[in-house]
Design a protein around this motif. Structure first.
Motif, PDB file in Angstrom:
ATOM      1  N   VAL A   1     -59.753 -68.872  34.827  1.00 12.71           N
ATOM      2  CA  VAL A   1     -58.833 -68.294  34.172  1.00 12.71           C
ATOM      3  C   VAL A   1     -58.779 -69.179  32.755  1.00 12.71           C
ATOM      4  CG1 VAL A   1     -56.465 -67.857  33.414  1.00 12.71           C
ATOM      5  CG2 VAL A   1     -57.184 -67.826  35.798  1.00 12.71           C
ATOM      6  N   SER A   2     -59.519 -68.335  31.728  1.00 12.56           N
ATOM      7  CA  SER A   2     -59.583 -69.307  30.580  1.00 12.56           C
ATOM      8  C   SER A   2     -59.670 -68.268  29.273  1.00 12.56           C
ATOM      9  CB  SER A   2     -60.930 -70.370  30.600  1.00 12.56           C
ATOM     10  OG  SER A   2     -61.184 -70.977  29.365  1.00 12.56           O
ATOM     11  N   SER A   3     -59.257 -68.885  28.131  1.00 15.40           N
ATOM     12  CA  SER A   3     -59.547 -67.982  26.665  1.00 15.40           C
ATOM     13  C   SER A   3     -60.282 -68.703  25.973  1.00 15.40           C
ATOM     14  CB  SER A   3     -58.194 -67.760  26.205  1.00 15.40           C
ATOM     15  OG  SER A   3     -57.516 -69.126  25.509  1.00 15.40           O
ATOM     16  N   ILE A   4     -61.002 -69.776  26.263  1.00 16.16           N
ATOM     17  CA  ILE A   4     -62.157 -70.605  25.458  1.00 16.16           C
ATOM     18  C   ILE A   4     -63.367 -70.830  26.357  1.00 16.16           C
ATOM     19  CG2 ILE A   4     -60.449 -71.714  24.109  1.00 16.16           C
ATOM     20  CD1 ILE A   4     -60.689 -74.276  25.960  1.00 16.16           C
ATOM     21  N   PRO A   5     -64.494 -70.994  26.066  1.00 11.01           N
ATOM     22  CA  PRO A   5     -65.691 -71.227  26.730  1.00 11.01           C
ATOM     23  C   PRO A   5     -65.678 -72.543  27.651  1.00 11.01           C
ATOM     24  CG  PRO A   5     -66.130 -70.472  24.462  1.00 11.01           C
ATOM     25  CD  PRO A   5     -64.902 -70.714  24.402  1.00 11.01           C
ATOM     26  N   LYS A   6     -66.095 -72.500  28.726  1.00  7.11           N
ATOM     27  CA  LYS A   6     -66.002 -73.601  29.514  1.00  7.11           C
ATOM     28  C   LYS A   6     -67.256 -73.665  30.614  1.00  7.11           C
ATOM     29  CE  LYS A   6     -60.982 -74.656  30.065  1.00  7.11           C
ATOM     30  NZ  LYS A   6     -59.999 -74.828  31.305  1.00  7.11           N
ATOM     31  N   ASP A   7     -67.697 -74.792  30.500  1.00  4.68           N
ATOM     32  CA  ASP A   7     -68.762 -75.103  31.715  1.00  4.68           C
ATOM     33  C   ASP A   7     -67.993 -74.803  33.068  1.00  4.68           C
ATOM     34  OD1 ASP A   7     -71.039 -75.294  32.828  1.00  4.68           O
ATOM     35  OD2 ASP A   7     -71.159 -77.508  32.420  1.00  4.68           O
ATOM     36  N   THR A   8     -68.487 -74.008  33.675  1.00  4.60           N
ATOM     37  CA  THR A   8     -67.863 -73.445  35.201  1.00  4.60           C
ATOM     38  C   THR A   8     -69.202 -73.030  36.190  1.00  4.60           C
ATOM     39  OG1 THR A   8     -66.219 -72.393  36.201  1.00  4.60           O
ATOM     40  CG2 THR A   8     -67.137 -71.185  34.244  1.00  4.60           C
ATOM     41  N   ILE A   9     -68.590 -72.990  37.307  1.00  5.05           N
ATOM     42  CA  ILE A   9     -69.410 -72.303  38.330  1.00  5.05           C
ATOM     43  C   ILE A   9     -68.842 -71.132  38.748  1.00  5.05           C
ATOM     44  CG2 ILE A   9     -71.027 -74.502  38.812  1.00  5.05           C
ATOM     45  CD1 ILE A   9     -69.340 -74.692  41.476  1.00  5.05           C
ATOM     46  N   ALA A  10     -67.673 -70.657  38.207  1.00  3.65           N
ATOM     47  CA  ALA A  10     -67.056 -69.468  38.673  1.00  3.65           C
ATOM     48  C   ALA A  10     -68.052 -68.228  38.037  1.00  3.65           C
ATOM     49  CB  ALA A  10     -65.818 -69.349  37.694  1.00  3.65           C
ATOM     50  N   TRP A  11     -67.817 -67.291  38.952  1.00  2.56           N
ATOM     51  CA  TRP A  11     -68.819 -65.941  38.457  1.00  2.56           C
ATOM     52  C   TRP A  11     -68.190 -64.885  37.582  1.00  2.56           C
ATOM     53  CZ3 TRP A  11     -69.953 -65.537  44.264  1.00  2.56           C
ATOM     54  CH2 TRP A  11     -70.943 -66.410  44.651  1.00  2.56           C
TER      55      TRP A  11
END
Length: 316
Positions: free
Chosen positions: A276-286
């Protein structure tokens, strides 16, 4: 079924706090590019449910920033009545767990539902709903608390932390039983580093503790190999699904601590890790959702889909 793989752009942060690194400024173009790598779970809903059909979906939800908005005062992070109804409906059709950094008692007080599992302190305190007969005797007999022996030391360092941050205006300590949270959302920016250094200096020589960071919060936790990913595996095992080939864990969370659960799903190569994010983040979520309002929309659609599937199967 097509195996999912970790997005090639995702990189794990090497810092001890497990922080998520921002990929760019929170601009529209940047977010649009990021969403191409982490498509909206709402846009992908039909694909998700197609994969979930005839499978055992198990739902895991973070609380703050996922079921409730992030607020200045952590004691006022209330979920809406609509969100409570949505979680209740989802839990009718799927085993559902709330995994939060807050104490189990506190998150249960916020959620107010009796048909879900509660895992507080990042999964260090797990209790099954009364209506559920668990396959794990430890859960049936009471809460599962792998760090129970640390409680005296946690109580001791809590007092020391209170003394350490007392002079910093806006700093707030939250006792989450197996996790002590130091919130600094209301601290003046010029004092952020002072606060961090004070807390770090208190923890650095205490081998029984480790320090992690969340959104405007420092968290002191027992040095036990246990996180939200371990809690997810424990709950799947408790439900009898850990080795099942037809189980699909669905995890929705917004914070860096939720990455541990995303890693577990990525390792299984099947399931639905949703950030859950409204900004770009480095994540391994698909997949992604923008904010709690989109989480609400997704949960409502999920419950409606399963209800329709259940009715159709009964007719057949």
């Amino acid at each position: 079924m097509q195996k999912k793989v970790k997005p090639s752009h995702a990189q794990e942060n090497d810092g001890t706090d497990g922080a998520l690194e921002l990929l760019g400024p929170p601009d529209v173009a940047g977010y649009a590019s990021w969403v191409m790598q982490h498509p909206s779970a709402l846009d992908m809903f039909d694909s998700i449910t197609k994969e979930a059909k005839s499978k055992n979906v198990v739902v895991f939800l973070d609380y703050d920033g996922t079921l409730s908005p992030i607020v200045e005062d952590p004691d006022k992070a209330f979920m809406s009545a609509e969100m409570r109804m949505a979680v209740r409906e989802v839990a009718k059709y799927f085993p559902t767990s709330i995994i939060s950094g807050r104490s189990r008692e506190k998150v249960k007080e916020f959620v107010q539902l009796s048909n879900v599992y509660y895992a507080g302190s990042h999964g260090l305190d797990i209790l099954a709903p009364r209506a559920v007969k668990s396959s794990d005797k430890k859960v049936n007999e009471g809460a599962f608390q792998p760090a129970k022996l640390y409680l005296p030391a946690i109580q001791e360092i809590t007092v020391e932390l209170e003394d350490t941050i007392r002079e910093i205006q806006g700093a707030r300590l939250e006792d989450n039983k197996f996790c002590i949270s130091v919130h600094y959302r209301q601290v003046q920016p010029k004092d952020h580093e002072v606060l961090k250094e004070r807390v770090k200096s208190l923890v650095v020589n205490r081998l029984e503790f480790r320090l992690t960071e969340g959104k405007m919060v420092l968290e002191v936790r027992p040095s036990i190999e246990w996180n939200k990913g371990d809690a997810l595996n424990f709950l799947l095992d408790t439900l009898g699904f850990n080795n099942a080939k037809d189980v699909l864990p669905l995890y929705i969370g917004d914070d860096r601590t939720d990455e541990d659960a995303f890693k577990v799903i990525a390792a299984r190569r099947v399931g639905f890790p949703i950030i859950v994010s409204s900004i770009p983040k480095d994540t391994i979520a698909w997949y992604s959702l923008r904010d709690p309002s989109e989480v609400l929309a997704f949960l409502l659609r999920l419950a409606k889909w399963k209800k329709s599937e259940t009715s159709l199967n009964r007719e057949i």
